[in-house]
Structures are given as structure tokens and as C-alpha cells.
Motif scaffolding. Structure first.
Motif, PDB file in Angstrom:
ATOM      1  N   ILE A   1      69.671 -33.731 -13.181  1.00 57.43           N
ATOM      2  CA  ILE A   1      68.668 -34.179 -14.144  1.00 57.43           C
ATOM      3  C   ILE A   1      68.552 -35.703 -14.110  1.00 57.43           C
ATOM      4  O   ILE A   1      69.557 -36.413 -14.140  1.00 57.43           O
ATOM      5  CB  ILE A   1      69.012 -33.684 -15.555  1.00 57.43           C
ATOM      6  CG1 ILE A   1      68.826 -32.170 -15.636  1.00 57.43           C
ATOM      7  CG2 ILE A   1      68.168 -34.379 -16.613  1.00 57.43           C
ATOM      8  CD1 ILE A   1      69.104 -31.570 -16.988  1.00 57.43           C
TER       9      ILE A   1
ATOM     10  N   ARG B   1      63.891 -33.921 -11.931  1.00 55.96           N
ATOM     11  CA  ARG B   1      64.191 -32.897 -12.925  1.00 55.96           C
ATOM     12  C   ARG B   1      64.426 -33.556 -14.284  1.00 55.96           C
ATOM     13  O   ARG B   1      65.213 -34.500 -14.407  1.00 55.96           O
ATOM     14  CB  ARG B   1      65.420 -32.090 -12.521  1.00 55.96           C
ATOM     15  CG  ARG B   1      65.693 -30.928 -13.466  1.00 55.96           C
ATOM     16  CD  ARG B   1      66.767 -30.001 -12.963  1.00 55.96           C
ATOM     17  NE  ARG B   1      66.959 -28.904 -13.919  1.00 55.96           N
ATOM     18  CZ  ARG B   1      67.798 -27.886 -13.719  1.00 55.96           C
ATOM     19  NH1 ARG B   1      68.522 -27.832 -12.615  1.00 55.96           N
ATOM     20  NH2 ARG B   1      67.909 -26.940 -14.627  1.00 55.96           N
TER      21      ARG B   1
ATOM     22  N   GLY C   1      64.386 -24.815 -14.288  1.00 57.68           N
ATOM     23  CA  GLY C   1      64.326 -26.269 -14.444  1.00 57.68           C
ATOM     24  C   GLY C   1      62.927 -26.731 -14.802  1.00 57.68           C
ATOM     25  O   GLY C   1      61.947 -25.997 -14.656  1.00 57.68           O
TER      26      GLY C   1
ATOM     27  N   TYR D   1      60.423 -30.039 -13.972  1.00 58.38           N
ATOM     28  CA  TYR D   1      60.304 -31.154 -13.035  1.00 58.38           C
ATOM     29  C   TYR D   1      58.999 -31.910 -13.239  1.00 58.38           C
ATOM     30  O   TYR D   1      57.943 -31.303 -13.439  1.00 58.38           O
ATOM     31  CB  TYR D   1      60.321 -30.648 -11.584  1.00 58.38           C
ATOM     32  CG  TYR D   1      61.639 -30.068 -11.145  1.00 58.38           C
ATOM     33  CD1 TYR D   1      62.562 -30.832 -10.441  1.00 58.38           C
ATOM     34  CD2 TYR D   1      61.964 -28.753 -11.443  1.00 58.38           C
ATOM     35  CE1 TYR D   1      63.766 -30.299 -10.037  1.00 58.38           C
ATOM     36  CE2 TYR D   1      63.170 -28.209 -11.039  1.00 58.38           C
ATOM     37  CZ  TYR D   1      64.072 -28.987 -10.344  1.00 58.38           C
ATOM     38  OH  TYR D   1      65.269 -28.453  -9.953  1.00 58.38           O
TER      39      TYR D   1
ATOM     40  N   THR E   1      68.979 -30.101  -8.511  1.00 54.35           N
ATOM     41  CA  THR E   1      69.548 -29.703  -9.795  1.00 54.35           C
ATOM     42  C   THR E   1      69.938 -30.872 -10.683  1.00 54.35           C
ATOM     43  O   THR E   1      70.156 -30.687 -11.876  1.00 54.35           O
ATOM     44  CB  THR E   1      70.796 -28.831  -9.585  1.00 54.35           C
ATOM     45  OG1 THR E   1      71.775 -29.588  -8.857  1.00 54.35           O
ATOM     46  CG2 THR E   1      70.469 -27.573  -8.816  1.00 54.35           C
TER      47      THR E   1
END
Length: 252
Positions: free
Chosen positions: A94, A250, A128, A130, A92
Motif C-alpha cells: 500500500i 495501491r 485491493g 488502486y 500488494t
């Protein structure tokens, strides 16, 4: 003559002043604080609103989004700052890459069933975006070349690019100097499209392939992995070599 009431008032005032001065010096009293909060609005002026509190973002809190779980911190003067997004589960954070790699080779023989590599697997969070990179050391017999496919969370969208030795690359192809003649493949495909790579002397000298892409997940979290098998069932093993690695970062 001073009355007893006057003495009591003076004493009370002195005690209040002493308590105020002590409170101003004590973080537990003066009002500084921190808390977890959920972002409900993102401003255009470097602020976010979380749990009804407007707060200025730290410079390191990039790409804020509604729904982020963040750390809010308050000064003794009552100002709030959004220190940053908190990690709420695997995959999770970033901008922080996650890695998986192989410390030992995996060999598969007599199978054309694509299955996830036991090492080259990483979790991706829901909702998300990625960047995924796979660097693969591949090899296999002429009748059982290595075939790959991507596993991604249900509903994920995007494309992968494949760059490596074409399925026609064989053990007789030159590897060095001006006579290099290993045929390559350079394609963009859906995650479920299979890619077949050539060989170099079965598993003694492995060839190198790179697969990259952007995976956008929806409301479902899950694993991203390279799945692989033989192009044709063969008793001589096909190999995913030690040193192969996977990275997922991410970005949104």
C-alpha cells in the motif's frame, strides 16, 4: 563448618545468577523476538491483534486490515509492536507505486483487434484498491487512429477518465500559440469502453493523452494494462510512442 550440601547450594545459586546475567545481556536468551503473523482484528487505539497477540502499530503501518501479513517484534520486557505490512506478492504494498514504461515505440498495422501493450502492463493483487494512471503518446494515420481500452482483473469495478485529443483532431490542427484548435475529449467511462484519439502528421509528431481511474479488485488478481489497436484497419502503422508510461498505486 560448612556442609557439602551448603557448598553445592551456593555454587548452584552462583551459577543461576551468572546464567541470568548472561541471559539478560543476550537477545537470543532474554526473550526479544520477531515473527510473521496474520492480522485477525484491528483496534481503534492504534493496535492490531495478530495470531492472538495484541501489538501496537508503528506509525508507518497505515491502513491496517484483517488478513494482512505483518512483522511482529517483541522487546525484552515482553511488549509487542506491529512493524508493518509485508509484501505478499506483486502489487500488494500500500502506498508504493509500481511503474511500467516504453523504451521504444510499438507500431501496429492492419488490425482493429485490441490487445494489451507489451510494456504498459502491471499486476494488481486481489481485494485491493488502486489508483491507475496512464500517460500515452499516440499517433496514427487518418484512417487508422489509435483506440484504447483497459484490461483489468476479472470482477474489478470502477471508472476511468480520458483526457486527450478527440478523434476529430487532425494533422492540420494548430499546435501552438493563440491559434491552438486541437479538439479534445474529457469523459468518464467503464474500463471496457473504447476511446479513440486523433492524430498529428501520422507518427512523426505524436499527441498526448492521459487516462486515469480507480480500480477495485475482488477475489481475483490479474493484470491492468492499456489495450489498443487501430480504429480502422490500415497498412500505415498506428503508434504507441516511446516514453508512454503506466503507474499503479495501491491505496486500500
Amino acid at each position: 563448618m560448612t556442609s557439602s550440601h551448603g557448598v553445592h547450594r551456593d555454587l548452584a545459586a552462583a551459577l543461576r545468577g551468572q546464567a541470568q546475567r548472561a541471559g539478560e545481556a543476550a537477545p537470543t536468551v532474554r526473550g526479544s523476538d520477531w515473527r510473521l503473523a496474520t492480522v485477525t482484528a484491528v483496534g481503534t487505539d492504534g493496535t492490531v491483534t495478530a495470531d492472538g497477540i495484541p501489538a501496537r502499530r508503528m506509525e508507518t503501518y497505515a491502513r491496517p486490515a484483517v488478513g494482512d501479513t505483518i512483522l511482529l517484534t517483541q522487546s525484552s520486557t515482553g511488549n509487542w509492536a506491529a512493524a508493518g505490512r509485508l509484501d505478499t506478492g506483486p502489487g500488494t504494498a500500500i502506498g508504493v507505486p509500481a511503474y511500467a514504461y516504453k523504451t521504444a515505440a510499438t507500431d501496429r498495422a492492419s488490425t482493429t483487434t485490441l490487445t494489451a501493450d507489451p510494456d504498459l502492463t502491471l499486476p494488481l493483487a486481489a481485494a485491493g484498491v488502486y489508483v491507475v494512471e496512464m500517460h500515452l503518446l499516440v499517433g496514427g494515420p487518418a484512417a487508422g487512429l489509435l483506440v484504447t481500452q483497459w484490461q483489468v482483473p476479472a470482477g474489478a469495478t470502477g471508472l476511468k477518465g480520458a483526457h486527450g485529443p478527440a478523434s476529430t483532431a487532425a494533422g492540420t490542427d494548430a499546435l501552438t500559440n493563440a491559434g491552438d484548435n486541437i479538439p479534445g475529449r474529457f469523459g468518464a467511462h467503464g474500463f471496457g469502453t473504447t476511446v479513440t484519439y486523433g492524430r498529428r502528421n501520422t507518427n512523426t509528431n505524436l499527441l498526448y493523452a492521459i487516462e486515469t481511474g480507480v480500480v477495485t479488485t475482488t477475489g481475483t488478481a490479474g493484470n491492468c494494462a492499456v489495450m489498443w489497436a487501430q480504429s480502422a484497419s490500415n497498412a500505415t502503422p498506428t503508434r504507441m510512442g516511446a516514453g508512454s508510461w503506466l503507474r499503479a498505486t495501491r491505496i486500500g
